[in-house]
Design an enzyme around this catalytic site. Structure first.
Site, short mmCIF file in Angstrom:
data_model
loop_
_atom_site.label_atom_id
_atom_site.label_comp_id
_atom_site.label_asym_id
_atom_site.label_seq_id
_atom_site.Cartn_x
_atom_site.Cartn_y
_atom_site.Cartn_z
N GLY A 135 8.03 -2.10 -0.82
CA GLY A 135 6.74 -2.67 -0.50
C GLY A 135 6.59 -3.06 0.96
O GLY A 135 5.61 -2.71 1.61
N ASP A 136 7.59 -3.77 1.51
CA ASP A 136 7.51 -4.22 2.90
C ASP A 136 8.70 -3.74 3.73
O ASP A 136 8.99 -4.28 4.78
CB ASP A 136 7.44 -5.76 2.97
N GLU A 137 9.38 -2.71 3.26
CA GLU A 137 10.59 -2.24 3.92
C GLU A 137 10.46 -0.78 4.35
O GLU A 137 9.96 0.07 3.60
CB GLU A 137 11.80 -2.40 2.99
#
Length: 253
Positions: free
Chosen positions: A162-164
């Site tokens: 998701g945020d990587e």
């Protein structure tokens, strides 16, 4: 300069192919076929395939060869769609791991090294919860843009979660990852200077690939992820109510 290594170009570069799938008609057809397949609409799938084959074989001297070429073109377009992150345009996890492992094998034969950077976008959950998912999507798209701007044609870039994000960059100098971090920091500063809300901040972990002691891309990602977590806990407050949105920078750059 090396062949561009993000987006569809990395697949064809890794495969040694010059095939291009940037044709807008093909991209639209892939979208329609994907929708029809997901919905289980077999008649629509057949109709779209017949339309493709009819259009590509009109006036062709070798209809069978034209059909094979059309289906081959479609296959590569659909494979790229399956391995690309729809929001950011970089690889998804499947595509990144496939291409990165192939490149690592090539680097072993060439006796060259590489670095893998594992990137975590700071405060994305807070942004999603407080400012909305549209703001979070803008942050992710800005992240992909910053990584492209900083690494140019030399990196394989993927959105891993998701945020990587992860980047694999070939190098010949041991200190090159510090140069990459500095370029990313500068690209973040330029992005934030444009006044985008929310501002971008990220934490980065680095793992070196040694062709004399080869490991898989998953092993590199685990090492870099651990290094990233150490940096993130040092830089970003644990209290989710007080995100450091005002200080967008890469630590240790």
């Amino acid at each position: 300069m090396d062949t561009p290594m993000f987006g569809s170009a990395a697949f064809f570069g890794a495969l040694g192919s010059s095939r291009s799938i940037e044709d807008s008609d093909s991209a639209a057809l892939v979208q329609h076929l994907n929708s029809a397949a997901v919905e289980g609409d077999r008649e629509r799938v057949r109709g779209l395939l017949m339309q493709l084959l009819h259009c590509r074989t009109q006036g062709a001297k070798e209809p069978l060869q034209a059909q094979v070429a059309a289906l081959e073109h479609l296959f590569y377009a659909m494979r790229t769609m399956a391995t690309t992150d729809e929001l950011t345009g970089v690889y998804n996890r499947r595509g990144f791991e496939w291409v990165a492992n192939r490149v690592l094998r090539l680097l072993c034969r060439e006796r060259r090294g590489a670095v893998l950077l594992y990137v975590d976008v700071d405060n994305l959950k807070w942004v999603n919860d407080t400012l909305g998912h549209a703001a979070g999507d803008r942050l992710l798209m800005a992240t992909a843009g910053v990584l492209r701007a900083a690494c140019g044609d030399s990196a394989i870039i993927g959105r891993i979660g998701g945020d990587e994000f992860a980047l694999l960059v070939r190098h010949s100098l041991a200190e090159e990852h510090t140069v990459l971090r500095r370029r990313i920091k500068d690209a973040i500063a330029q992005c934030n200077a444009a006044g985008h809300i929310p501002p971008l901040s990220m934490s980065i972990g680095v793992a070196e690939f040694d062709h004399l002691r080869p490991v898989s891309v998953l092993a590199l990602m685990e090492r870099a992820d651990r290094a990233m977590y150490v940096e993130k806990t040092r830089r970003v407050p644990l209290d989710p109510g007080r995100p450091r949105l005002a200080s967008a920078a890469v630590g240790g750059g």
